[in-house]
Design a protein around this motif. Structure first.
Motif, PDB file in Angstrom:
ATOM      1  N   ARG A   9      71.342  -8.230 -45.431  1.00  0.00           N
ATOM      2  CA  ARG A   9      71.940  -7.060 -46.067  1.00  0.00           C
ATOM      3  C   ARG A   9      72.687  -6.151 -45.092  1.00  0.00           C
ATOM      4  O   ARG A   9      73.513  -5.346 -45.513  1.00  0.00           O
ATOM      5  N   VAL A  10      72.389  -6.298 -43.789  1.00  0.00           N
ATOM      6  CA  VAL A  10      72.978  -5.378 -42.816  1.00  0.00           C
ATOM      7  C   VAL A  10      73.791  -6.101 -41.740  1.00  0.00           C
ATOM      8  O   VAL A  10      74.988  -5.857 -41.597  1.00  0.00           O
ATOM      9  N   ILE A  11      73.159  -7.003 -40.996  1.00  0.00           N
ATOM     10  CA  ILE A  11      73.847  -7.597 -39.855  1.00  0.00           C
ATOM     11  C   ILE A  11      75.026  -8.467 -40.288  1.00  0.00           C
ATOM     12  O   ILE A  11      76.150  -8.301 -39.784  1.00  0.00           O
ATOM     13  N   THR A  12      74.786  -9.380 -41.237  1.00  0.00           N
ATOM     14  CA  THR A  12      75.881 -10.263 -41.672  1.00  0.00           C
ATOM     15  C   THR A  12      77.044  -9.480 -42.280  1.00  0.00           C
ATOM     16  O   THR A  12      78.207  -9.696 -41.889  1.00  0.00           O
ATOM     17  N   PRO A  13      76.807  -8.548 -43.217  1.00  0.00           N
ATOM     18  CA  PRO A  13      77.951  -7.780 -43.731  1.00  0.00           C
ATOM     19  C   PRO A  13      78.607  -6.881 -42.689  1.00  0.00           C
ATOM     20  O   PRO A  13      79.804  -6.586 -42.777  1.00  0.00           O
ATOM     21  N   THR A  14      77.857  -6.456 -41.667  1.00  0.00           N
ATOM     22  CA  THR A  14      78.453  -5.661 -40.599  1.00  0.00           C
ATOM     23  C   THR A  14      79.458  -6.496 -39.823  1.00  0.00           C
ATOM     24  O   THR A  14      80.596  -6.057 -39.587  1.00  0.00           O
ATOM     25  N   LEU A  15      79.069  -7.689 -39.432  1.00  0.00           N
ATOM     26  CA  LEU A  15      79.981  -8.548 -38.663  1.00  0.00           C
ATOM     27  C   LEU A  15      81.163  -8.992 -39.526  1.00  0.00           C
ATOM     28  O   LEU A  15      82.308  -9.052 -39.048  1.00  0.00           O
ATOM     29  N   THR A  16      80.905  -9.277 -40.798  1.00  0.00           N
ATOM     30  CA  THR A  16      82.008  -9.615 -41.710  1.00  0.00           C
ATOM     31  C   THR A  16      82.962  -8.434 -41.848  1.00  0.00           C
ATOM     32  O   THR A  16      84.189  -8.595 -41.837  1.00  0.00           O
ATOM     33  N   GLY A  17      82.404  -7.228 -41.927  1.00  0.00           N
ATOM     34  CA  GLY A  17      83.231  -6.027 -42.038  1.00  0.00           C
ATOM     35  C   GLY A  17      84.084  -5.797 -40.807  1.00  0.00           C
ATOM     36  O   GLY A  17      85.258  -5.406 -40.923  1.00  0.00           O
ATOM     37  N   LEU A  18      83.525  -6.015 -39.637  1.00  0.00           N
ATOM     38  CA  LEU A  18      84.309  -5.863 -38.400  1.00  0.00           C
ATOM     39  C   LEU A  18      85.492  -6.814 -38.399  1.00  0.00           C
ATOM     40  O   LEU A  18      86.615  -6.441 -38.019  1.00  0.00           O
ATOM     41  N   GLN A  19      85.255  -8.032 -38.837  1.00  0.00           N
ATOM     42  CA  GLN A  19      86.346  -9.011 -38.877  1.00  0.00           C
ATOM     43  C   GLN A  19      87.387  -8.633 -39.931  1.00  0.00           C
ATOM     44  O   GLN A  19      88.593  -8.709 -39.681  1.00  0.00           O
ATOM     45  N   GLN A  20      86.938  -8.211 -41.108  1.00  0.00           N
ATOM     46  CA  GLN A  20      87.880  -7.839 -42.174  1.00  0.00           C
ATOM     47  C   GLN A  20      88.717  -6.625 -41.788  1.00  0.00           C
ATOM     48  O   GLN A  20      89.893  -6.516 -42.173  1.00  0.00           O
ATOM     49  N   ASP A  21      88.108  -5.706 -41.013  1.00  0.00           N
ATOM     50  CA  ASP A  21      88.819  -4.500 -40.592  1.00  0.00           C
ATOM     51  C   ASP A  21      89.578  -4.692 -39.278  1.00  0.00           C
ATOM     52  O   ASP A  21      90.158  -3.735 -38.750  1.00  0.00           O
ATOM     53  N   ASN A  22      89.571  -5.923 -38.771  1.00  0.00           N
ATOM     54  CA  ASN A  22      90.256  -6.239 -37.504  1.00  0.00           C
ATOM     55  C   ASN A  22      89.789  -5.344 -36.353  1.00  0.00           C
ATOM     56  O   ASN A  22      90.599  -4.843 -35.561  1.00  0.00           O
ATOM     57  N   ILE A  23      88.480  -5.149 -36.282  1.00  0.00           N
ATOM     58  CA  ILE A  23      87.891  -4.373 -35.201  1.00  0.00           C
ATOM     59  C   ILE A  23      87.223  -5.343 -34.225  1.00  0.00           C
ATOM     60  O   ILE A  23      86.180  -5.924 -34.556  1.00  0.00           O
ATOM     61  N   PRO A  24      87.795  -5.546 -33.049  1.00  0.00           N
ATOM     62  CA  PRO A  24      87.141  -6.435 -32.068  1.00  0.00           C
ATOM     63  C   PRO A  24      85.862  -5.783 -31.559  1.00  0.00           C
ATOM     64  O   PRO A  24      85.779  -4.564 -31.425  1.00  0.00           O
TER      65      PRO A  24
END
Length: 431
Positions: free
Chosen positions: A254-269
């Motif tokens: 609920r937290v770690i996986t969507p966080t990493l997916t969100g970083l990628q979707q927002d183009n945040i390295p």
């Protein structure tokens, strides 16, 4: 390989202590460091905000890895500075770029990230001085307690839990109009109070893969039984009894996986540690905040439990092999107790001679924070001064050893909490 650690606290001392055990580290430098890091590392008297001087030092001493401890340097863009330089970009910087550091640099940015990527968190709204009257009306209709947070960095002290409307208005006035935390309070996030128990979860990530580090629980309030003002941290324990496999699986899903997916979707390295501050609400994780570095004092509790070579973990980060890295963890409990200057987190005196270190049991770790050597004497040079960490087969054993060490070390008006882990002992007893 030569490594440069940036920072001067007990967190940086713990990281330096661990890295120095690696056969791959030729020399560990700490900038600016403290009296403890000077014992077995080389301190470099450089302001952590002076990127030009840090870059010159990295070149002069053939630094191949930079580990950034404090958040300020990351929010100011130290990773970007190294990355954008032809003669520095080969250096691995453990810590995110300025874009990634915004997750800690702005509470409003962070809360919007949660909302955008469906990460469970408390309901909130953000206000500025221009919308002060709206904030008052919002608080008038809010349930209590209510949480008010300065948007920017405030050294861990920019969070106020208001028990009543009047307390909330006083806090709002301090933050928005009286500028108690300067520009950090130019925006204020007001959110619902989550009833539960906190836990700090840490990962090392390249933005896609990650390694889950030991979790911890820290104690922020100056007074025993979690009373009084917020501090930078008065102690920590690891592991946390309720963070069992079932709870941690929820955290991952609920937290770690969507966080990493969100970083990628927002183009945040993102390259470095991510500290996820969670609240366990009836068995479900809710995110309170992100920090873009290791916590302090949690680091002093989790680093001693990592049996794997920390340098090899960082190399796996560099090589994008975190997914296959097997982290070995000491199953024992670590307890950390922080000794602070009398009066902290408000006014306190420096320059008091510290004694008793030589009488601390050999199996207890002592990590320095606000210390300095003057005329061959160790003195306090800050609010939080020394962290002691003990390992034990049980929480009670670890706490007894840590408290014994804390009692042994002394200086005029020094203070420490004797009840670190008090709530976890209750949980462990099944009460």
């Amino acid at each position: 390989m030569n490594v440069l650690i940036i920072g001067s606290g007990a967190r940086e001392h713990a990281i330096a202590w661990k890295l120095s055990q690696s056969e791959y580290c030729d020399k560990v430098f700490v900038a600016p460091g403290n009296a403890g890091t000077s014992d077995f590392h080389t301190n470099a008297s450089i302001d952590i905000h002076n990127f030009e001087e840090l870059a010159k030092f990295a070149c002069d001493f053939n630094i191949m890895m930079v580990v950034v401890g404090p958040e300020n340097a990351l929010v100011e863009g130290i990773h970007d500075y190294f990355q954008n330089s032809e003669y520095l970009k080969h250096i691995l910087v453990v810590g995110p770029t300025k874009a990634g550091a915004m997750l800690e640099g702005s509470k409003d940015f962070c809360k919007a990230f949660f909302s955008r990527h469906n990460i469970p968190t408390a309901r909130y709204q953000t206000f500025t001085e221009a919308t002060y009257r709206d904030a008052v009306e919002y608080l008038r209709n809010h349930s209590y307690p209510a949480v008010l947070k300065a948007d920017g960095l405030a050294a861990g002290k920019g969070v106020i839990i208001a028990q009543t409307f009047d307390e909330a208005i006083d806090a709002l006035e301090d933050l928005l109009r009286n500028k108690k935390f300067g520009n950090a309070g130019s925006k204020v996030v007001i959110e619902e109070y989550l009833q539960g128990i906190e836990v700090s979860v840490f990962i090392l990530t390249d933005g896609k893969e990650y390694v889950l580090l030991p979790e911890a629980k820290d104690y922020k309030r100056i007074g025993e039984a979690d009373a009084g003002l917020n501090t930078g941290g008065m102690g920590a324990v690891s592991p946390v009894p309720f963070a069992d496999d079932a709870f941690m699986q929820k955290v991952k899903d609920r937290v770690i996986t969507p966080t990493l997916t969100g970083l990628q979707q927002d183009n945040i390295p993102y390259t470095g540690f991510l500290f996820i501050g969670l609240m366990n609400v009836n068995g479900d994780p809710y995110v309170i905040e992100y920090n873009v570095r290791l916590g302090d004092p949690e680091t002093e509790a989790i680093i001693p439990r990592i049996k794997s070579d920390l340098f090899e973990l960082f190399r796996a980060l560099h090589d994008h092999k975190l997914g296959s890295f097997k982290l070995e963890i000491d199953p024992r409990t670590a307890a950390t107790v922080f000794l602070v200057s009398g009066g902290y987190p408000e006014g306190f005196e420096k320059g008091k001679v510290i004694t008793g270190l030589e009488n601390v049991d050999k199996d207890v770790l002592v990590f320095h924070a606000g210390t300095k050597i003057v005329n061959d004497k160790l003195i306090n040079n800050g609010g939080r001064v020394i962290a002691v960490t003990a390992l034990g087969d049980t929480l009670e054993e670890a706490l007894a050893k840590a408290n014994k060490a804390a009692e042994t070390i002394t200086w005029q008006n020094r203070y420490y909490r004797r009840d670190i882990g008090f709530d976890l002992r209750t949980i462990k007893a099944g009460i």
